[in-house]
Design an enzyme around this catalytic site. Structure first.
Site, PDB file in Angstrom:
ATOM      1  CG  HIS A   1      47.196  33.181  52.101  1.00  0.00           C
ATOM      2  ND1 HIS A   1      48.141  34.140  51.830  1.00  0.00           N
ATOM      3  CD2 HIS A   1      46.498  33.033  50.960  1.00  0.00           C
ATOM      4  CE1 HIS A   1      48.012  34.567  50.581  1.00  0.00           C
ATOM      5  NE2 HIS A   1      47.012  33.902  50.035  1.00  0.00           N
TER       6      HIS A   1
ATOM      7  CE1 TYR B   1      39.445  35.324  52.924  1.00  0.00           C
ATOM      8  CE2 TYR B   1      40.260  36.589  54.795  1.00  0.00           C
ATOM      9  CZ  TYR B   1      40.365  36.195  53.471  1.00  0.00           C
ATOM     10  OH  TYR B   1      41.397  36.676  52.704  1.00  0.00           O
TER      11      TYR B   1
END
Length: 332
Positions: free
Chosen positions: A51, A321
């Site tokens: 992303h 993440y």
């Protein structure tokens, strides 16, 4: 490498995966999953591995009294809660075309006061593209460009689809639904099952989504062929200049037998629906130097009254993440 036109299998989106916390050693690690993304898209130094292309926005969230029946979280106090948002396209290509048939993301950081935060990281697809970590890594391996052609090997992609049924519902949704005309004209789904805990410690299984008050709108076929590579950011900026853009947060209330730990399986449409708040975004801007850029939207950052399920995808995202975040920080 021809990164702009990777096949719609890119679907897989925001979230590398692995086994739940507390279980045996996972088949794949966060570092391996992030490295697999890099193998497809390369590395844009200092940027998110997945992303990568995104836009920031700011605003507030106001909860409704109906939420108190399910969660004691300060998110639903009824007072305005400041929000930092990030909209994005799946994949690691910062120049991905906004017409690509890949997922869009909406990540939110709610600032609840006294240093408390709540994160929500969502996609505009009602199901996810992998039930287990190996599916995600296998997808990245199938998508890795052949050095001779600069494109994925069609036979590897075909073999991936044939051997990973947990990916098919997500792929089917993206094939059958064109991308949104604007970030403001899309719903965003929490994908996973979560636990809402009320003031009496009663737990309710829920799934949430954010539904646009502007309505759902998708690109027509001719727009897919004619629009420029970059239009989503400017459309969102222009929309917020016209006035606040809003989404209603809607809960689906789980019933016995509903899938709790598999984000590739949707819940039945007849589940009870409860609107528990409204997100209002009043400004949008390019992400460079803006409030959303440095945030690691860790989906396991949760306030008291909201807890994770044992979904292996959700449980691992925090580690993945963190691995991506550490890499981009080390490059700045």
């Amino acid at each position: 490498m021809h990164r702009n036109r990777l096949p719609s299998l890119l679907l897989a989106s925001a979230l590398p995966l692995v086994a739940p916390l507390g279980m045996a050693a996972p088949e794949v690690t966060a570092e391996q999953a992030v490295a697999a993304i890099e193998g497809v898209f390369g590395v844009t130094p200092g940027e998110r591995r997945n992303h990568t292309k995104g836009t920031c926005a700011t605003g507030e969230f106001v909860g409704r009294p109906a939420a108190a029946a399910y969660s004691r979280s300060a998110l639903f106090s009824g007072a305005p809660v400041p929000v930092v948002a990030r909209f994005s396209l799946a994949g690691g290509n910062p120049k991905a075309p906004d017409t690509a048939k890949s997922p869009r993301g909406m990540a939110l950081e709610f600032k609840l006061g006294a240093g408390q935060l709540q994160h929500m990281t969502m996609l505009n697809t009602p199901v996810f593209g992998a039930a287990q970590p190996q599916t995600f890594v296998d997808l990245m391996q199938a998508m890795k460009p052949d050095p001779a052609t600069g494109k994925p090997d069609p036979e590897k992609l075909k073999a991936f689809k044939a051997s990973h049924p947990d990916h098919l519902a997500h792929a089917k949704f993206l094939e059958e639904n064109n991308p949104p005309t604007s970030y403001a004209n899309s719903s965003y789904f929490g994908i996973h099952t979560f636990k809402f805990i009320d003031s009496n410690n009663r737990t309710t299984l829920v799934r949430w989504r954010f539904v646009p008050q502007d309505g759902e709108r998708r690109l027509a076929a001719e727009e897919l062929a004619s629009l420029p590579a970059d239009f989503l950011e400017q459309r969102l900026i222009e929309r917020t200049r016209q006035g606040p853009v809003r989404w209603d947060m809607v809960l689906s209330i789980g019933e016995p037998g509903d899938p709790q730990d598999n984000p590739t399986l949707a819940w039945p449409d007849n589940r009870q629906q409860v609107t528990v708040g409204t997100l209002t975004l009043s400004a949008a801007m390019p992400q460079k130097g803006a409030a959303c850029e440095p945030i690691n939207f860790d989906p396991l950052v949760m306030s008291d009254g909201i807890a994770p399920s044992d979904d292996p995808v959700l449980r691992f995202r925090s580690q993945a993440y963190a691995a991506s975040f550490a890499r981009r920080l080390s490059e700045r």
